[in-house]
Scaffold this motif. Structure first.
Motif, PDB file in Angstrom:
ATOM      1  N   THR A 323       3.269 -31.575  -2.924  1.00 46.28           N
ATOM      2  CA  THR A 323       3.271 -32.576  -1.899  1.00 46.28           C
ATOM      3  C   THR A 323       2.977 -31.788  -0.597  1.00 46.28           C
ATOM      4  O   THR A 323       3.558 -31.487   0.027  1.00 46.28           O
ATOM      5  CB  THR A 323       4.998 -32.464  -1.696  1.00 46.28           C
ATOM      6  OG1 THR A 323       5.494 -31.340  -1.730  1.00 46.28           O
ATOM      7  CG2 THR A 323       5.620 -33.164  -3.212  1.00 46.28           C
ATOM      8  N   ILE A 332       7.537 -41.602  -9.047  1.00 46.22           N
ATOM      9  CA  ILE A 332       8.492 -41.055  -9.208  1.00 46.22           C
ATOM     10  C   ILE A 332       8.992 -43.029 -10.123  1.00 46.22           C
ATOM     11  O   ILE A 332       8.511 -43.901  -9.195  1.00 46.22           O
ATOM     12  CB  ILE A 332       9.258 -40.632  -8.893  1.00 46.22           C
ATOM     13  CG1 ILE A 332       9.225 -41.174  -7.126  1.00 46.22           C
ATOM     14  CG2 ILE A 332       9.536 -39.449  -8.766  1.00 46.22           C
ATOM     15  CD1 ILE A 332      10.119 -41.080  -5.791  1.00 46.22           C
ATOM     16  N   ASN A 417      17.798 -37.031 -13.465  1.00 46.90           N
ATOM     17  CA  ASN A 417      16.646 -36.435 -13.041  1.00 46.90           C
ATOM     18  C   ASN A 417      15.712 -36.154 -13.966  1.00 46.90           C
ATOM     19  O   ASN A 417      14.879 -35.621 -14.267  1.00 46.90           O
ATOM     20  CB  ASN A 417      16.427 -34.684 -12.666  1.00 46.90           C
ATOM     21  CG  ASN A 417      15.321 -34.622 -11.657  1.00 46.90           C
ATOM     22  OD1 ASN A 417      14.964 -34.715 -10.823  1.00 46.90           O
ATOM     23  ND2 ASN A 417      15.826 -33.300 -12.411  1.00 46.90           N
ATOM     24  N   SER A 419      12.831 -38.558 -14.294  1.00 48.31           N
ATOM     25  CA  SER A 419      11.817 -38.157 -13.534  1.00 48.31           C
ATOM     26  C   SER A 419      10.984 -36.847 -13.039  1.00 48.31           C
ATOM     27  O   SER A 419       9.614 -36.884 -11.945  1.00 48.31           O
ATOM     28  CB  SER A 419      11.960 -39.166 -12.107  1.00 48.31           C
ATOM     29  OG  SER A 419      12.535 -38.943 -11.412  1.00 48.31           O
ATOM     30  N   TYR A 421      12.321 -35.826 -10.225  1.00 43.04           N
ATOM     31  CA  TYR A 421      11.473 -35.353  -8.600  1.00 43.04           C
ATOM     32  C   TYR A 421      12.284 -34.601  -7.607  1.00 43.04           C
ATOM     33  O   TYR A 421      11.194 -34.440  -6.452  1.00 43.04           O
ATOM     34  CB  TYR A 421      12.011 -36.758  -8.287  1.00 43.04           C
ATOM     35  CG  TYR A 421      13.813 -36.665  -8.200  1.00 43.04           C
ATOM     36  CD1 TYR A 421      14.113 -37.304  -6.609  1.00 43.04           C
ATOM     37  CD2 TYR A 421      14.295 -37.399  -9.390  1.00 43.04           C
ATOM     38  CE1 TYR A 421      15.289 -36.704  -6.789  1.00 43.04           C
ATOM     39  CE2 TYR A 421      15.898 -37.595  -8.847  1.00 43.04           C
ATOM     40  CZ  TYR A 421      15.868 -37.329  -8.016  1.00 43.04           C
ATOM     41  OH  TYR A 421      17.726 -37.191  -7.480  1.00 43.04           O
ATOM     42  N   TYR A 424       9.360 -31.882  -7.959  1.00 41.59           N
ATOM     43  CA  TYR A 424       8.521 -32.307  -8.050  1.00 41.59           C
ATOM     44  C   TYR A 424       8.510 -31.767  -5.672  1.00 41.59           C
ATOM     45  O   TYR A 424       6.958 -31.911  -4.999  1.00 41.59           O
ATOM     46  CB  TYR A 424       7.935 -34.025  -7.634  1.00 41.59           C
ATOM     47  CG  TYR A 424       7.012 -33.642  -9.813  1.00 41.59           C
ATOM     48  CD1 TYR A 424       6.387 -32.816  -9.765  1.00 41.59           C
ATOM     49  CD2 TYR A 424       7.750 -34.877 -10.040  1.00 41.59           C
ATOM     50  CE1 TYR A 424       6.039 -33.224 -11.833  1.00 41.59           C
ATOM     51  CE2 TYR A 424       7.179 -35.432 -11.494  1.00 41.59           C
ATOM     52  CZ  TYR A 424       6.442 -34.479 -12.093  1.00 41.59           C
ATOM     53  OH  TYR A 424       6.112 -34.386 -13.243  1.00 41.59           O
ATOM     54  N   TYR A 425       9.475 -32.917  -5.465  1.00 38.38           N
ATOM     55  CA  TYR A 425       9.485 -32.719  -3.692  1.00 38.38           C
ATOM     56  C   TYR A 425      10.074 -31.952  -3.245  1.00 38.38           C
ATOM     57  O   TYR A 425      10.746 -32.118  -1.873  1.00 38.38           O
ATOM     58  CB  TYR A 425       9.941 -33.963  -3.054  1.00 38.38           C
ATOM     59  CG  TYR A 425       8.899 -35.266  -3.735  1.00 38.38           C
ATOM     60  CD1 TYR A 425       7.610 -36.067  -3.268  1.00 38.38           C
ATOM     61  CD2 TYR A 425       8.807 -35.678  -5.376  1.00 38.38           C
ATOM     62  CE1 TYR A 425       7.546 -37.010  -3.299  1.00 38.38           C
ATOM     63  CE2 TYR A 425       8.078 -36.964  -5.581  1.00 38.38           C
ATOM     64  CZ  TYR A 425       7.615 -37.182  -4.268  1.00 38.38           C
ATOM     65  OH  TYR A 425       6.142 -38.106  -4.802  1.00 38.38           O
TER      66      TYR A 425
END
Length: 462
Positions: A323, A332, A417, A419, A421, A424-425
Motif C-alpha cells: 500500500t 477487496i 476478515n 478478504s 483487508y 493488506y491496509y
C-alpha cells in the motif's frame, strides 16, 4: 639550580603518575545522606542508564571505582529519591564530588576536576539568569499597560542575549574539551546581517536550515552520551524541516552522507529516523520507513548484527509495501449494506475514497458528517466513497447508516476478515483514508477528512 631541578623532577614524576592513572575513581561526599545507596548513571540520547551502585558510609562518603575508564560523556549521580546532578566524565576520571541533600545542585562542588568546576559555574550562572526571566514573565502577567509590557519584554530579551553570549563565550574558551563540545553542539546558526537586511523570511528560514548543524561535530562520539544529539535531531526534523515525507527523506540523505560522521552517531541517527518514520501520525511516512529500512538496515546486516531485529523489520516493510504510494490497491471484495458483494477494483469512478471506520470510534463519528458534506460536492462519476466497517456488529453498523443517511456511500463490511483487508491496509488506527485514482493506484493515504476537499479539487481540476 639544584632546588629548581628537584622541583622540576617532582613535577615531571607527578605528571607521569597522573597520566598513567588508569580506570576511574570518583569520590562522592553527600552531606545528610549517610548509609544510603547512590547510583552512577549516564545519558545515552534521551535515555538514562545506571551502571554502578555504592553504599555511602556513616559520613555520607563513598567511591565509584573501576579498573576500566568510563566512556566519556554526561553522567549522573543519583540519590535514592531519584534526584540527581549531572557531571562530565572526560579524560581525568579521578576526582571528588561534594554536595548536600538540602540542595544537590546549588551546593555542588568539585575537587581535582577543573572541567566539572567550569561546567558547574556555567550551569549556576545560566540558572540565575533563567530565574530572572521567570520572574519577569510572572511580573508581566498582571500588567495591562502596553508601555510597561514593552519594557519587561525588552528586559527579557536582554537577559536572553546575556545567556546566549555567555554560552558562546564558554564554548569558545573550552574548545576541544567535552564541555566545549557539548556547548558548541547546542549552538544555533546565526542569520547574517546581510540576509536580515533583506527582510525575507523564506531566505532566513532556508539559511537557518542549511546551517543548522554547522556547530555540530559529527565525528566525536562523546556527544552520544548526552541528550544533545537526540534533541538536535528532534528540533531539526520536527520543527526546521518542512513536514513532508519528501523533505524529510532529502534532509536525511544529506545528514547520513556526511563523510566525517562517526559510525555510532551514524547508527543512532538511523535508529532515530526509522523510529520517527514509524511513529509519525500527522502525515504519511510509510515510503520513508521502507526506504530507510531497505537501504540502511536490511541490506547492511553486518552493520547491525541483530538478525531477529532485522527479520522483524523486514516483516514490517513487507506488510507496508503493498500500500505504498503509486502501488495498485489490493483488491477487496465485501458484502454491502444492501446484501450484495462489491469489488473495489470494479468501482467505476475517476477517484475512489477508501474510508475504514467504526461507529464506536469517536474520531470516526466526528469525521463522517464532514466526509458526507464533502462527497456531495462532487459528481458521482468523478468520485465514489467505499466506506469499510471494520467491526462485526451488523445491527450497530446498519443503525448508524440509517440514522446518518449514509446511503450515498458504498457501505461494506467483512466481519471475519476473509478478504484479509486488515493486513493488506495495515489498519492500526481508525479512521484510515486512502485516495485511489481511476486505475485504483494509491495517490494519497493517512490523511484527515479536512484535507480531502483540497486534494480532490486539485486532482479533479487537473
Amino acid at each position: 639550580m639544584k632546588l629548581f631541578l628537584a622541583v622540576f623532577l617532582i613535577f615531571i614524576s607527578s605528571t607521569i603518575l597522573y597520566s598513567q592513572e588508569t580506570g576511574h575513581n570518583i569520590k562522592i561526599s553527600i552531606k545528610n545522606l549517610s548509609n544510603n545507596p547512590v547510583y552512577l548513571g549516564y545519558h545515552y540520547g534521551i535515555r538514562k542508564y545506571v551502571i554502578d551502585t555504592i553504599l555511602l558510609n556513616e559520613n555520607g562518603e563513598g567511591n565509584f571505582i573501576g579498573n576500566e575508564k568510563l566512556l566519556q560523556g554526561v553522567y549522573l549521580i543519583i540519590t535514592p529519591t531519584k534526584k540527581f546532578v549531572e557531571i562530565l566524565i572526560s579524560e581525568n576520571q579521578h576526582f571528588s564530588i561534594f554536595t548536600d541533600t538540602l540542595n544537590l545542585v546549588e551546593n555542588l562542588d568539585f575537587k581535582n576536576s577543573p572541567e566539572n568546576s567550569k561546567f558547574n559555574d556555567y550551569q549556576k550562572y545560566v540558572r540565575k539568569q533563567q530565574i530572572e526571566i521567570y520572574n519577569l514573565v510572572s511580573e508581566k502577567k498582571g500588567i495591562t499597560d502596553s508601555l510597561q509590557i514593552s519594557v519587561i519584554d525588552s528586559k527579557i530579551e536582554k537577559t536572553q542575549d546575556i545567556i546566549y553570549d555567555y554560552w558562546k563565550e564558554t564554548a569558545i574558551k573550552n574548545k576541544g574539551s567535552l564541555l566545549g563540545l557539548i556547548l558548541n553542539s547546542m549552538l544555533e546558526p546565526e542569520i547574517p546581517k546581510s540576509i536580515k537586511k533583506k527582510k525575507n523570511k523564506v531566505l532566513e528560514t532556508f539559511y537557518y536550515k542549511e546551517h543548522f548543524f554547522d556547530n555540530f561535530d559529527f565525528s566525536d562520539s562523546r556527544i552520544l552520551r548526552s541528550p544533545v544529539l537526540h534533541n538536535k535531531l528532534d528540533i531539526f526534523f520536527k520543527n526546521v524541516v518542512f513536514q513532508s515525507q519528501d523533505s524529510i527523506h532529502f534532509e536525511s540523505e544529506k545528514l547520513l552522507s556526511n563523510p566525517n560522521i562517526n559510525i555510532d552517531i551514524y547508527k543512532y541517527a538511523l535508529v532515530y529516523l526509522i523510529n520517527m518514520a514509524e511513529t509519525t501520525y500527522n502525515f504519511n511516512t510509510d515510503e520513508l520507513f521502507v526506504n530507510i529500512a531497505d537501504k540502511y538496515f536490511i541490506s547492511k546486516q553486518d552493520l547491525w548484527g541483530d538478525i531477529n531485529f532485522l527479520l522483524n523489520l523486514k516483516k514490517r516493510t513487507d506488510k507496508l509495501r503493498p500500500t505504498l504510494l503509486g502501488e495498485k490497491a489490493p483488491e477487496i471484495v465485501m458484502q454491502s449494506y444492501a446484501g450484495n458483494n462489491i469489488s473495489m477494483l470494479e468501482i467505476s469512478a475517476d477517484f475512489t475514497i477508501l474510508f475504514f471506520w467504526d461507529p464506536d470510534c469517536d474520531h470516526c463519528r466526528d469525521e463522517i458528517p464532514e466526509l458526507k458534506e464533502m462527497y456531495q460536492k462532487f459528481d458521482n462519476d468523478k468520485l465514489k466513497v467505499l466506506a469499510v466497517y471494520i467491526g462485526e456488529n451488523y445491527p450497530l453498523w446498519s443503525e448508524f447508516i440509517k440514522e446518518n443517511d449514509l446511503n450515498s456511500f458504498l457501505n461494506v463490511y467483512d466481519p471475519f476478515n476473509t478478504s484479509n483487508y486488515k493486513n493488506y491496509y495495515d489498519l492500526t488506527v481508525t479512521p484510515s483514508i486512502f485516495i485511489l485514482d481511476k486505475d485504483k493506484r494509491i495517490i494519497a493515504k493517512k490523511i484527515g477528512v479536512e484535507y480531502l476537499s483540497v486534494i480532490l479539487n486539485k486532482l479533479i481540476n487537473n
